[in-house]
Design a protein around this motif. Structure first.
Motif, PDB file in Angstrom:
ATOM      1  N   GLY A   1      29.077  34.122  37.469  1.00 26.71           N
ATOM      2  CA  GLY A   1      30.101  34.055  36.429  1.00 26.71           C
ATOM      3  C   GLY A   1      30.140  32.716  35.727  1.00 26.71           C
ATOM      4  N   VAL A   2      30.024  31.630  36.485  1.00 23.24           N
ATOM      5  CA  VAL A   2      30.017  30.295  35.877  1.00 23.24           C
ATOM      6  C   VAL A   2      28.786  30.131  34.990  1.00 23.24           C
ATOM      7  CG1 VAL A   2      29.861  27.802  36.303  1.00 23.24           C
ATOM      8  CG2 VAL A   2      31.388  29.207  37.702  1.00 23.24           C
ATOM      9  N   TYR A   3      27.649  30.605  35.448  1.00 23.93           N
ATOM     10  CA  TYR A   3      26.437  30.540  34.614  1.00 23.93           C
ATOM     11  C   TYR A   3      26.691  31.243  33.280  1.00 23.93           C
ATOM     12  CZ  TYR A   3      22.104  31.644  32.411  1.00 23.93           C
ATOM     13  OH  TYR A   3      21.129  31.808  31.452  1.00 23.93           O
ATOM     14  N   GLU A   4      27.227  32.468  33.334  1.00 16.35           N
ATOM     15  CA  GLU A   4      27.448  33.199  32.083  1.00 16.35           C
ATOM     16  C   GLU A   4      28.499  32.526  31.200  1.00 16.35           C
ATOM     17  OE1 GLU A   4      25.902  37.647  32.357  1.00 16.35           O
ATOM     18  OE2 GLU A   4      27.954  37.437  33.103  1.00 16.35           O
ATOM     19  N   LEU A   5      29.522  31.938  31.815  1.00 15.89           N
ATOM     20  CA  LEU A   5      30.562  31.252  31.038  1.00 15.89           C
ATOM     21  C   LEU A   5      30.051  29.973  30.377  1.00 15.89           C
ATOM     22  CD1 LEU A   5      33.813  31.340  33.238  1.00 15.89           C
ATOM     23  CD2 LEU A   5      33.533  32.298  30.950  1.00 15.89           C
ATOM     24  N   LYS A   6      29.354  29.136  31.142  1.00 13.22           N
ATOM     25  CA  LYS A   6      29.052  27.769  30.698  1.00 13.22           C
ATOM     26  C   LYS A   6      27.610  27.511  30.273  1.00 13.22           C
ATOM     27  CE  LYS A   6      31.169  24.263  31.676  1.00 13.22           C
ATOM     28  NZ  LYS A   6      32.126  23.415  30.950  1.00 13.22           N
TER      29      LYS A   6
ATOM     30  N   ASN B   1      29.257  34.157  51.219  1.00 18.02           N
ATOM     31  CA  ASN B   1      28.027  34.190  50.438  1.00 18.02           C
ATOM     32  C   ASN B   1      28.197  35.088  49.205  1.00 18.02           C
ATOM     33  OD1 ASN B   1      25.368  34.261  49.514  1.00 18.02           O
ATOM     34  ND2 ASN B   1      24.490  34.473  51.540  1.00 18.02           N
ATOM     35  N   VAL B   2      28.855  36.222  49.352  1.00 16.42           N
ATOM     36  CA  VAL B   2      29.064  37.118  48.211  1.00 16.42           C
ATOM     37  C   VAL B   2      29.914  36.416  47.153  1.00 16.42           C
ATOM     38  CG1 VAL B   2      30.184  39.249  47.430  1.00 16.42           C
ATOM     39  CG2 VAL B   2      28.783  39.271  49.489  1.00 16.42           C
ATOM     40  N   ASP B   3      31.082  35.920  47.550  1.00 19.46           N
ATOM     41  CA  ASP B   3      31.984  35.292  46.583  1.00 19.46           C
ATOM     42  C   ASP B   3      31.323  34.089  45.917  1.00 19.46           C
ATOM     43  OD1 ASP B   3      33.797  37.201  47.394  1.00 19.46           O
ATOM     44  OD2 ASP B   3      35.182  35.789  48.335  1.00 19.46           O
ATOM     45  N   ARG B   4      30.642  33.271  46.699  1.00 22.16           N
ATOM     46  CA  ARG B   4      29.984  32.071  46.169  1.00 22.16           C
ATOM     47  C   ARG B   4      28.981  32.442  45.081  1.00 22.16           C
ATOM     48  NH1 ARG B   4      28.740  29.862  50.782  1.00 22.16           N
ATOM     49  NH2 ARG B   4      26.742  30.938  51.037  1.00 22.16           N
ATOM     50  N   ASN B   5      28.184  33.482  45.329  1.00 24.44           N
ATOM     51  CA  ASN B   5      27.157  33.838  44.363  1.00 24.44           C
ATOM     52  C   ASN B   5      27.688  34.649  43.191  1.00 24.44           C
ATOM     53  OD1 ASN B   5      24.551  32.607  45.180  1.00 24.44           O
ATOM     54  ND2 ASN B   5      25.257  33.440  47.119  1.00 24.44           N
TER      55      ASN B   5
ATOM     56  N   THR C   1      24.326  43.262  38.924  1.00 25.85           N
ATOM     57  CA  THR C   1      24.373  43.616  40.346  1.00 25.85           C
ATOM     58  C   THR C   1      23.076  43.198  41.035  1.00 25.85           C
ATOM     59  OG1 THR C   1      25.865  45.465  39.897  1.00 25.85           O
ATOM     60  CG2 THR C   1      24.646  45.534  41.972  1.00 25.85           C
ATOM     61  N   VAL C   2      21.953  43.485  40.429  1.00 27.93           N
ATOM     62  CA  VAL C   2      20.658  43.086  40.980  1.00 27.93           C
ATOM     63  C   VAL C   2      20.566  41.561  41.052  1.00 27.93           C
ATOM     64  CG1 VAL C   2      18.167  43.057  40.548  1.00 27.93           C
ATOM     65  CG2 VAL C   2      19.447  45.193  40.308  1.00 27.93           C
ATOM     66  N   ALA C   3      21.028  40.878  40.009  1.00 27.35           N
ATOM     67  CA  ALA C   3      21.004  39.411  40.011  1.00 27.35           C
ATOM     68  C   ALA C   3      21.867  38.870  41.146  1.00 27.35           C
ATOM     69  CB  ALA C   3      21.473  38.866  38.663  1.00 27.35           C
ATOM     70  N   MET C   4      23.059  39.433  41.325  1.00 30.24           N
ATOM     71  CA  MET C   4      23.946  38.968  42.392  1.00 30.24           C
ATOM     72  C   MET C   4      23.306  39.225  43.755  1.00 30.24           C
ATOM     73  SD  MET C   4      26.314  39.527  44.967  1.00 30.24           S
ATOM     74  CE  MET C   4      26.519  41.282  44.855  1.00 30.24           C
TER      75      MET C   4
ATOM     76  N   ASN D   1      35.280  39.403  33.671  1.00 33.21           N
ATOM     77  CA  ASN D   1      35.553  40.764  34.139  1.00 33.21           C
ATOM     78  C   ASN D   1      34.393  41.347  34.938  1.00 33.21           C
ATOM     79  OD1 ASN D   1      38.137  40.862  33.073  1.00 33.21           O
ATOM     80  ND2 ASN D   1      37.441  41.660  31.107  1.00 33.21           N
ATOM     81  N   GLU D   2      33.177  41.084  34.509  1.00 33.19           N
ATOM     82  CA  GLU D   2      32.017  41.582  35.246  1.00 33.19           C
ATOM     83  C   GLU D   2      31.945  40.938  36.628  1.00 33.19           C
ATOM     84  OE1 GLU D   2      29.457  43.897  34.643  1.00 33.19           O
ATOM     85  OE2 GLU D   2      30.798  44.613  33.095  1.00 33.19           O
ATOM     86  N   ALA D   3      32.209  39.633  36.696  1.00 40.25           N
ATOM     87  CA  ALA D   3      32.200  38.945  37.993  1.00 40.25           C
ATOM     88  C   ALA D   3      33.290  39.509  38.905  1.00 40.25           C
ATOM     89  CB  ALA D   3      32.374  37.439  37.801  1.00 40.25           C
ATOM     90  N   ILE D   4      34.461  39.774  38.360  1.00 34.14           N
ATOM     91  CA  ILE D   4      35.549  40.351  39.149  1.00 34.14           C
ATOM     92  C   ILE D   4      35.134  41.714  39.695  1.00 34.14           C
ATOM     93  CG2 ILE D   4      37.892  41.321  39.026  1.00 34.14           C
ATOM     94  CD1 ILE D   4      38.481  39.082  36.924  1.00 34.14           C
TER      95      ILE D   4
END
Length: 170
Positions: A90-95, A81-85, A9-12, A108-111
């Motif tokens: 999520g992409v960072y954590e996935l890839k 801006n919220v959805d983009r970040n 949450t803080v990162a987002m 799930n965390e991104a959702i």
């Protein structure tokens, strides 16, 4: 709120602020430090938030290219801006996180972040984009659908990935 969820949450929030203010080079660590002090003072593993924000900043071009590929009807500047970040996180954590987070936990965390901070359709939109990326990763052998869960991440009820919605994100 569990530590890793709080740190995401803080990162987002830090990524949101950084993006909103024009993505000034070198400003993200300071923004993250300020948000950690304000929203998560004394939290353990605070480096987790720094790792996410640093990773998103370092891989932003590749992450944004993936978002554009898997959400072709949504130019980046038209995604909130919220959805983009949230999607960037999520992409960072996935890839790009070196497998530190199981793919389904990352999705799930991104959702959950999208549902908390985004609009009515944000959760579905984030799920669709990240789900499509994850499916592509499986097809390319970059990920496994039955990956082990991690004790460090809180495994939420899993949500099946969906195709990106063509509905506008308010």
């Amino acid at each position: 709120m569990a530590n890793r969820h709080l740190l995401r949450t803080v990162a987002m929030q830090s990524l949101f602020q950084w993006d909103f203010n024009g993505r000034q080079p070198g400003s993200l660590p300071t923004i993250t430090a300020s948000n950690l002090q304000e929203f998560a003072p004394g939290v353990e593993e605070e480096n987790f938030a720094y790792d996410i924000t640093k990773g998103v900043e370092e891989h932003r071009e590749a992450i944004d290219a993936l978002i554009q590929k898997w959400a072709p009807h949504w130019p980046l500047d038209q995604i909130t801006n919220v959805d983009r970040n949230v999607i960037r996180l999520g992409v960072y954590e996935l890839k790009f996180s070196g497998g530190q987070v199981p793919p389904k936990v990352a999705i799930n965390e991104a959702i959950e972040l999208a549902k908390t901070f985004g609009g009515d359709a944000s959760g579905k939109f984030v799920n669709g984009v990240l789900g499509a990326i994850f499916k592509d990763m499986i097809e390319k052998g970059e990920a496994s659908d039955d990956g082990p869960s991690s004790d460090k991440d809180e495994d939420k009820d899993e949500v099946e990935p969906q195709a990106p919605s063509s509905e506008p994100q308010a």
